[in-house]
Design a protein around this motif. Structure first.
Motif, PDB file in Angstrom:
ATOM      1  N   TYR A   7       0.860  -1.179   0.000  1.00  0.00           N
ATOM      2  CA  TYR A   7       0.000   0.000   0.000  1.00  0.00           C
ATOM      3  C   TYR A   7       0.897   1.229   0.000  1.00  0.00           C
ATOM      4  O   TYR A   7       1.605   1.502   0.967  1.00  0.00           O
ATOM      5  CB  TYR A   7      -0.879  -0.036   1.251  1.00  0.00           C
ATOM      6  N   VAL A   8       0.877   1.977  -1.100  1.00  0.00           N
ATOM      7  CA  VAL A   8       1.725   3.154  -1.272  1.00  0.00           C
ATOM      8  C   VAL A   8       0.883   4.401  -1.010  1.00  0.00           C
ATOM      9  O   VAL A   8      -0.182   4.575  -1.600  1.00  0.00           O
ATOM     10  CB  VAL A   8       2.328   3.196  -2.689  1.00  0.00           C
ATOM     11  N   THR A 115       2.208  -4.393   3.420  1.00  0.00           N
ATOM     12  CA  THR A 115       3.412  -3.584   3.556  1.00  0.00           C
ATOM     13  C   THR A 115       3.030  -2.156   3.196  1.00  0.00           C
ATOM     14  O   THR A 115       2.442  -1.914   2.143  1.00  0.00           O
ATOM     15  CB  THR A 115       4.510  -4.093   2.605  1.00  0.00           C
ATOM     16  N   VAL A 116       3.362  -1.211   4.059  1.00  0.00           N
ATOM     17  CA  VAL A 116       3.051   0.197   3.817  1.00  0.00           C
ATOM     18  C   VAL A 116       4.315   0.912   3.337  1.00  0.00           C
ATOM     19  O   VAL A 116       5.375   0.786   3.944  1.00  0.00           O
ATOM     20  CB  VAL A 116       2.528   0.883   5.095  1.00  0.00           C
ATOM     21  N   VAL A 117       4.180   1.644   2.239  1.00  0.00           N
ATOM     22  CA  VAL A 117       5.263   2.471   1.721  1.00  0.00           C
ATOM     23  C   VAL A 117       4.779   3.914   1.779  1.00  0.00           C
ATOM     24  O   VAL A 117       3.758   4.261   1.176  1.00  0.00           O
ATOM     25  CB  VAL A 117       5.642   2.098   0.273  1.00  0.00           C
ATOM     26  N   HIS A 118       5.498   4.738   2.526  1.00  0.00           N
ATOM     27  CA  HIS A 118       5.167   6.154   2.621  1.00  0.00           C
ATOM     28  C   HIS A 118       6.175   6.923   1.770  1.00  0.00           C
ATOM     29  O   HIS A 118       7.359   6.977   2.082  1.00  0.00           O
ATOM     30  CB  HIS A 118       5.222   6.623   4.080  1.00  0.00           C
ATOM     31  N   VAL A 119       5.681   7.479   0.670  1.00  0.00           N
ATOM     32  CA  VAL A 119       6.520   8.271  -0.227  1.00  0.00           C
ATOM     33  C   VAL A 119       6.377   9.727   0.187  1.00  0.00           C
ATOM     34  O   VAL A 119       5.263  10.234   0.341  1.00  0.00           O
ATOM     35  CB  VAL A 119       6.092   8.089  -1.702  1.00  0.00           C
ATOM     36  N   THR A 120       7.486  10.393   0.375  1.00  0.00           N
ATOM     37  CA  THR A 120       7.442  11.780   0.805  1.00  0.00           C
ATOM     38  C   THR A 120       8.563  12.567   0.131  1.00  0.00           C
ATOM     39  O   THR A 120       9.373  12.015  -0.611  1.00  0.00           O
ATOM     40  CB  THR A 120       7.519  11.879   2.350  1.00  0.00           C
ATOM     41  N   ALA A 121       8.569  13.846   0.384  1.00  0.00           N
ATOM     42  CA  ALA A 121       9.609  14.741  -0.140  1.00  0.00           C
ATOM     43  C   ALA A 121       9.683  15.930   0.805  1.00  0.00           C
ATOM     44  O   ALA A 121       8.803  16.123   1.654  1.00  0.00           O
ATOM     45  CB  ALA A 121       9.274  15.186  -1.564  1.00  0.00           C
ATOM     46  N   GLY A 156       1.330   1.658  15.739  1.00  0.00           N
ATOM     47  CA  GLY A 156       1.437   0.223  15.533  1.00  0.00           C
ATOM     48  C   GLY A 156       1.603  -0.198  14.084  1.00  0.00           C
ATOM     49  O   GLY A 156       1.664  -1.381  13.772  1.00  0.00           O
ATOM     50  N   LEU A 157       1.672   0.755  13.176  1.00  0.00           N
ATOM     51  CA  LEU A 157       1.790   0.447  11.758  1.00  0.00           C
ATOM     52  C   LEU A 157       3.175   0.832  11.267  1.00  0.00           C
ATOM     53  O   LEU A 157       3.530   2.013  11.242  1.00  0.00           O
ATOM     54  CB  LEU A 157       0.716   1.195  10.974  1.00  0.00           C
ATOM     55  N   ALA A 158       3.973  -0.152  10.926  1.00  0.00           N
ATOM     56  CA  ALA A 158       5.319   0.102  10.420  1.00  0.00           C
ATOM     57  C   ALA A 158       5.249   0.454   8.942  1.00  0.00           C
ATOM     58  O   ALA A 158       4.341   0.015   8.225  1.00  0.00           O
ATOM     59  CB  ALA A 158       6.191  -1.131  10.626  1.00  0.00           C
ATOM     60  N   SER A 159       6.196   1.237   8.490  1.00  0.00           N
ATOM     61  CA  SER A 159       6.210   1.591   7.071  1.00  0.00           C
ATOM     62  C   SER A 159       7.634   1.715   6.567  1.00  0.00           C
ATOM     63  O   SER A 159       8.574   1.915   7.320  1.00  0.00           O
ATOM     64  CB  SER A 159       5.465   2.910   6.835  1.00  0.00           C
ATOM     65  N   ILE A 160       7.752   1.602   5.261  1.00  0.00           N
ATOM     66  CA  ILE A 160       8.990   1.869   4.551  1.00  0.00           C
ATOM     67  C   ILE A 160       8.867   3.314   4.072  1.00  0.00           C
ATOM     68  O   ILE A 160       7.863   3.670   3.455  1.00  0.00           O
ATOM     69  CB  ILE A 160       9.139   0.917   3.341  1.00  0.00           C
ATOM     70  N   GLU A 161       9.841   4.145   4.362  1.00  0.00           N
ATOM     71  CA  GLU A 161       9.776   5.534   3.942  1.00  0.00           C
ATOM     72  C   GLU A 161      10.736   5.759   2.783  1.00  0.00           C
ATOM     73  O   GLU A 161      11.921   5.433   2.875  1.00  0.00           O
ATOM     74  CB  GLU A 161      10.097   6.466   5.107  1.00  0.00           C
ATOM     75  N   ILE A 162      10.200   6.312   1.703  1.00  0.00           N
ATOM     76  CA  ILE A 162      10.990   6.638   0.521  1.00  0.00           C
ATOM     77  C   ILE A 162      10.953   8.150   0.341  1.00  0.00           C
ATOM     78  O   ILE A 162       9.880   8.736   0.204  1.00  0.00           O
ATOM     79  CB  ILE A 162      10.419   5.947  -0.750  1.00  0.00           C
ATOM     80  N   HIS A 163      12.117   8.784   0.359  1.00  0.00           N
ATOM     81  CA  HIS A 163      12.221  10.225   0.116  1.00  0.00           C
ATOM     82  C   HIS A 163      12.489  10.426  -1.372  1.00  0.00           C
ATOM     83  O   HIS A 163      13.508   9.983  -1.889  1.00  0.00           O
ATOM     84  CB  HIS A 163      13.333  10.837   0.972  1.00  0.00           C
ATOM     85  N   ASN A 164      11.573  11.098  -2.027  1.00  0.00           N
ATOM     86  CA  ASN A 164      11.630  11.281  -3.471  1.00  0.00           C
ATOM     87  C   ASN A 164      11.925  12.742  -3.801  1.00  0.00           C
ATOM     88  O   ASN A 164      11.114  13.440  -4.389  1.00  0.00           O
ATOM     89  CB  ASN A 164      10.300  10.828  -4.094  1.00  0.00           C
ATOM     90  N   LEU A 175      12.959   1.918  -3.534  1.00  0.00           N
ATOM     91  CA  LEU A 175      11.688   1.211  -3.395  1.00  0.00           C
ATOM     92  C   LEU A 175      11.825  -0.241  -3.804  1.00  0.00           C
ATOM     93  O   LEU A 175      11.380  -1.146  -3.088  1.00  0.00           O
ATOM     94  CB  LEU A 175      10.604   1.905  -4.227  1.00  0.00           C
ATOM     95  N   ALA A 176      12.438  -0.496  -4.952  1.00  0.00           N
ATOM     96  CA  ALA A 176      12.622  -1.874  -5.424  1.00  0.00           C
ATOM     97  C   ALA A 176      13.416  -2.689  -4.414  1.00  0.00           C
ATOM     98  O   ALA A 176      13.066  -3.837  -4.113  1.00  0.00           O
ATOM     99  CB  ALA A 176      13.311  -1.876  -6.779  1.00  0.00           C
ATOM    100  N   HIS A 177      14.463  -2.091  -3.878  1.00  0.00           N
ATOM    101  CA  HIS A 177      15.290  -2.785  -2.878  1.00  0.00           C
ATOM    102  C   HIS A 177      14.480  -3.067  -1.610  1.00  0.00           C
ATOM    103  O   HIS A 177      14.522  -4.176  -1.072  1.00  0.00           O
ATOM    104  CB  HIS A 177      16.530  -1.957  -2.556  1.00  0.00           C
ATOM    105  N   ALA A 178      13.746  -2.075  -1.133  1.00  0.00           N
ATOM    106  CA  ALA A 178      12.961  -2.239   0.093  1.00  0.00           C
ATOM    107  C   ALA A 178      11.897  -3.324  -0.060  1.00  0.00           C
ATOM    108  O   ALA A 178      11.600  -4.049   0.886  1.00  0.00           O
ATOM    109  CB  ALA A 178      12.306  -0.912   0.480  1.00  0.00           C
ATOM    110  N   LEU A 179      11.327  -3.433  -1.256  1.00  0.00           N
ATOM    111  CA  LEU A 179      10.289  -4.442  -1.505  1.00  0.00           C
ATOM    112  C   LEU A 179      10.888  -5.779  -1.956  1.00  0.00           C
ATOM    113  O   LEU A 179      10.149  -6.724  -2.213  1.00  0.00           O
ATOM    114  CB  LEU A 179       9.294  -3.941  -2.549  1.00  0.00           C
TER     115      LEU A 179
END
Length: 185
Positions: A7-8, A115-121, A156-164, A175-179
């Motif tokens: 879930y992105v 899996t939660v991916v939080h994309v931010t900048a 309680g919700l873990a996420s992968i954070e991607i700074h774009n 992102l590809a590496h994290a997933l």
């Protein structure tokens, strides 16, 4: 790993659509990854996300009929992801959904193993990208930036954070590496 939902989510201007398009273009045609097609209450555009367009009445009818596994409203539009687009999806180990931060708690309730991916900048990047789109007034842009600053991942919700903020390929590779996606073309 069969049937894993990714879930992105992230603020407007973070580049979620660009990042997902980059990732999709890099994957081998036979990669066991699917990108869930959304149903949205807006017209399709040639340069935008490929989606099913419906009017509000049609969307409400679909929702009442139980067509969606996930659905939410954001930024004046309604979004839905049909059950057939979600795990388990034949031939796909990973299904990627472009979701909403506000809907995240409900999505996690429905798919607790996602899996939660939080994309931010950075604030500067968000503001610059939103202004460049030219769709909103300066006040509306500032309101979106403030929502990005105010967002907190649900407890309680873990996420992968991607700074774009830099090159799209850099964020895409992260992102590809994290997933753990390795089936590149």
């Amino acid at each position: 790993m069969t049937g894993r939902l990714v879930y992105v989510a992230g603020p407007s201007g973070a580049g979620k659509d660009s990042l997902l398009a980059w990732l999709k273009a890099q994957l081998a045609p036979d990669a066991p990854v699917a990108f869930a097609r959304r149903t949205i209450t807006r017209a399709a555009t040639a340069d935008g996300e490929q989606h099913d367009s419906v009017d509000m009445r049609g969307f409400l009818h679909l929702r009442e009929a139980g067509a969606f596994g996930l659905d939410w409203a954001a930024n004046g539009l309604c979004y839905g992801v049909r059950h057939a687009e979600l795990p388990p999806r034949r031939g796909s180990e990973v299904v990627i959904v472009n979701g909403s931060r506000a809907y995240l708690p409900e999505a996690a309730r429905r798919y607790p193993d996602m899996t939660v991916v939080h994309v931010t900048a950075s604030v500067q990047t968000l503001r610059q990208r939103l202004m460049a789109r030219g769709r909103e007034s300066a006040e509306m842009v500032e309101a979106r930036v403030q929502r990005a600053l105010d967002f907190r991942m649900p407890p309680g919700l873990a996420s992968i954070e991607i700074h774009n903020d830099r090159a799209l390929a850099e964020a895409g590779a992260q992102l590809a590496h994290a997933l753990q996606l390795t089936a590149f073309a």
